[in-house]
Design an enzyme around this catalytic site. Structure first.
Site, PDB file in Angstrom:
ATOM      1  N   CYS A   1      36.113  -7.282  14.448  1.00 40.49           N
ATOM      2  CA  CYS A   1      36.362  -5.849  14.627  1.00 40.49           C
ATOM      3  C   CYS A   1      37.849  -5.530  14.716  1.00 40.49           C
ATOM      4  CB  CYS A   1      35.635  -5.342  15.871  1.00 40.49           C
ATOM      5  SG  CYS A   1      35.964  -3.604  16.236  1.00 40.49           S
TER       6      CYS A   1
ATOM      7  N   CYS B   1      36.373  -3.186  11.944  1.00 42.93           N
ATOM      8  CA  CYS B   1      36.351  -1.758  12.301  1.00 42.93           C
ATOM      9  C   CYS B   1      37.744  -1.134  12.423  1.00 42.93           C
ATOM     10  CB  CYS B   1      35.641  -1.553  13.642  1.00 42.93           C
ATOM     11  SG  CYS B   1      34.220  -2.609  13.921  1.00 42.93           S
TER      12      CYS B   1
ATOM     13  N   LYS C   1      39.899  -1.140   9.113  1.00 41.08           N
ATOM     14  CA  LYS C   1      39.137  -0.280   8.188  1.00 41.08           C
ATOM     15  C   LYS C   1      39.330   1.191   8.521  1.00 41.08           C
ATOM     16  CE  LYS C   1      35.392   1.001   9.466  1.00 41.08           C
ATOM     17  NZ  LYS C   1      34.120   0.387   9.246  1.00 41.08           N
TER      18      LYS C   1
ATOM     19  N   TYR D   1      27.780  -1.090   3.488  1.00 45.48           N
ATOM     20  CA  TYR D   1      28.776  -0.172   4.064  1.00 45.48           C
ATOM     21  C   TYR D   1      30.198  -0.705   3.911  1.00 45.48           C
ATOM     22  CZ  TYR D   1      29.066  -2.940   8.401  1.00 45.48           C
ATOM     23  OH  TYR D   1      29.279  -3.941   9.316  1.00 45.48           O
TER      24      TYR D   1
ATOM     25  N   GLU E   1      32.985   1.498   1.983  1.00 41.04           N
ATOM     26  CA  GLU E   1      34.140   1.932   2.765  1.00 41.04           C
ATOM     27  C   GLU E   1      35.442   1.481   2.107  1.00 41.04           C
ATOM     28  OE1 GLU E   1      32.194   2.109   7.257  1.00 41.04           O
ATOM     29  OE2 GLU E   1      33.178   0.266   6.583  1.00 41.04           O
TER      30      GLU E   1
ATOM     31  N   HIS F   1      30.794  27.320  17.351  1.00 45.61           N
ATOM     32  CA  HIS F   1      31.112  27.879  16.035  1.00 45.61           C
ATOM     33  C   HIS F   1      32.609  28.114  15.883  1.00 45.61           C
ATOM     34  CE1 HIS F   1      30.131  30.005  12.357  1.00 45.61           C
ATOM     35  NE2 HIS F   1      30.915  31.008  12.735  1.00 45.61           N
TER      36      HIS F   1
ATOM     37  N   GLU G   1      27.306  22.055  14.676  1.00 48.87           N
ATOM     38  CA  GLU G   1      26.356  23.118  15.010  1.00 48.87           C
ATOM     39  C   GLU G   1      25.238  23.239  13.977  1.00 48.87           C
ATOM     40  OE1 GLU G   1      27.401  27.289  14.694  1.00 48.87           O
ATOM     41  OE2 GLU G   1      29.079  26.799  13.351  1.00 48.87           O
TER      42      GLU G   1
END
Length: 491
Positions: free
Chosen positions: A57, A62, A65, A197, A201, A464, A469
């Site tokens: 990681c 992670c 990346k 993934y 990515e 908003h 939302e």
């Protein structure tokens, strides 16, 4: 399990200095155990890349990346800024070497902090490759030679490394994500083999940084994810100019006199063969658990498909040996999962706790240019588990406000809630494609684990204008056949 002082060199030896191993080791010390943590990184076969403590990681996963993904998004934002009234020089372009250096400087700072943290917490760090002599004894190959150490309990947290295909030139000329984030040259025209993934990515941020990635797909995109969402992600990448070679596998990689790589490949459906030339070939075809160097038969530990099967308490078939993180069979290979599982295991072993890791409904994000995040069941898995007649899918397209002025494509901004059809309509899964997807889904993940229902969701007042939302505005079901495209944003 209380520490047994003096019987062994340590109460606990953790094999692996990644997310799971470090979390387990530090938590065990906090609960009174004497702990050693072994960590060793074999250099990559092509470029000899290696790194410091912290695991995948921090070093090659992670963190780098996300930083390169961010660099890519910033490049996009700079060009969008002109539409918002900023005077932007058209000649703006990224500097690959500067980016790599910045990323590596951050990684090295994390490596340093990790070493200091281990020292402060009294975890003995051993930079060595460990292999079992028996179920209580480990042989550590260290820089100065070999060292035999013993422990009452072992936790295996060695994780995995990228696979290479068994074709000519794969190891000699191809690289993996283990090499990409420290690559000393521009990647240029890049063939990304694999559409999980990691592959998507990498292809995404390479395109955003101005390079030319092509994605080669053997079967399906984002295996294990909701396939409607997966295909929308792929389509959004194709819209950005990233070509996909579908139903194709590589046959060989040859280095030409000019240094470029000639890749021959085949369509697995038609049998038709073709070739193309690339500057870089990036393998992203899955990961292999690092069990080979452990001599697990000496300890009697069972292995299943280069992973270690465990029970609900992360125990292997050997009473004093446990496993956590990406090395365990059949569980999500994600850093937060590894960290929490490691901590909980240490608390059960040394702190008198009983809580076990819950591997269900784990949220995750794919950091493609248009991000995809989800939590809970895919639509396919929900149908498989409950039956199509018992599932209701609420869905909708939406238009992020910040996309309007630069006229960015909203074609693939889409979300859905997979829910129970009758009764309280409990939500089984939430899926979202759009900006800052991980930030959107994280809060909803807690709600889903707490028993979120459609009634609660649509009666929650949204903030908003946000994209999050849109989950509170879901009103159209797939079963209704109505158009899920919004007519307006404020009514």
């Amino acid at each position: 399990m209380a520490p047994v002082q003096g019987s062994y060199d340590y109460d606990l030896i953790v094999i692996g200095g990644g997310s799971a191993g470090l979390a387990c080791a530090k938590e065990a010390v906090l609960n009174g155990a004497r702990v050693a943590c072994l960590d060793y990184v074999k250099p990559t076969p092509t470029l000899g890349t290696k790194w410091g403590v912290g695991g995948t990681c921090v070093n090659v996963g992670c963190i780098p990346k996300k930083l390169m993904h961010q660099a890519s998004l910033l490049g996009e934002a700079v060009h969008e800024a002109a539409a918002y009234g900023w005077n932007v020089d058209d000649k703006i372009k990224p500097d690959w070497n500067k980016l790599v250096q910045s990323v590596q400087n951050h990684i090295k700072s994390v490596n340093w902090v990790t070493r200091v943290d281990l020292r402060d917490k009294k975890v003995e760090y051993i930079n060595g490759l460990g292999s079992f002599v028996d179920s209580h004894t480990l042989l550590a190959k260290i820089k100065s030679g070999e060292r035999t150490i013993t422990a009452q309990t072992f936790v295996i947290a060695v994780g995995g490394r990228p696979r290479y295909p068994d074709i000519p030139g794969a190891v000699e000329y191809g690289i993996t994500s283990d090499d990409l984030f420290s690559l000393e040259r521009e990647p240029g025209k890049t063939l990304v083999v694999g559409a999980g993934y990691i592959g998507l990515e990498c292809a995404g941020f390479l395109k955003g940084l101005g390079y030319e990635p092509t994605v080669m797909v053997r079967s399906i995109v984002l295996r294990g994810f909701d396939q409607q969402m997966a295909e929308l992600v792929a389509a959004s990448m194709e819209e950005r100019g990233i070509p996909f070679l579908r139903k194709s596998v590589p046959l060989s990689v040859e280095k030409q006199d000019d240094g470029k790589l000639l890749v021959k490949y085949k369509n697995v459906e038609t049998g038709e063969e073709a070739e193309d030339v690339f500057d870089t070939v990036l393998w992203a075809i899955g990961r292999k658990g690092l069990v080979d160097d452990l001599n697990l038969p000496n300890a009697g530990v069972t292995v299943q498909k280069d992973k270690i099967p465990v029970d609900s308490q992360e125990a292997t078939n050997v009473a004093n040996i446990y496993a956590v993180g990406d090395i365990i069979y059949g569980k999500p290979e994600l850093t937060p999962v590894a960290v929490l599982a490691g901590r909980l295991l240490a608390r059960r072993l040394y702190g008198g706790a009983t809580q076990r890791m819950d591997y269900k409904d784990v949220a995750t994000t794919v950091f493609t240019p248009l991000e995809y995040a989800c939590v809970g069941l895919s639509e396919e898995d929900a149908v498989k588990e409950y039956g199509a007649d018992e599932i209701e899918v609420f869905h909708g397209y939406y238009k992020p406000t910040e996309f309007f002025i630069p006229q960015k494509s909203v074609r693939y901004c889409y979300l859905k809630a997979v829910a129970e059809r009758h009764g309280d309509q409990r939500v089984y899964g939430l899926h979202y494609i759009g900006p800052v997807a991980g930030e959107v889904i994280q809060g909803f993940a807690a709600a889903l684990k707490s028993g979120l229902t459609i009634n609660t969701l649509i009666n929650t007042v949204g903030i908003h204008p946000t994209t999050a939302e849109e989950f509170t505005r879901l009103a159209i079901t797939k079963r209704s056949g109505l158009d899920p495209t919004p007519a307006s944003c404020c009514s």
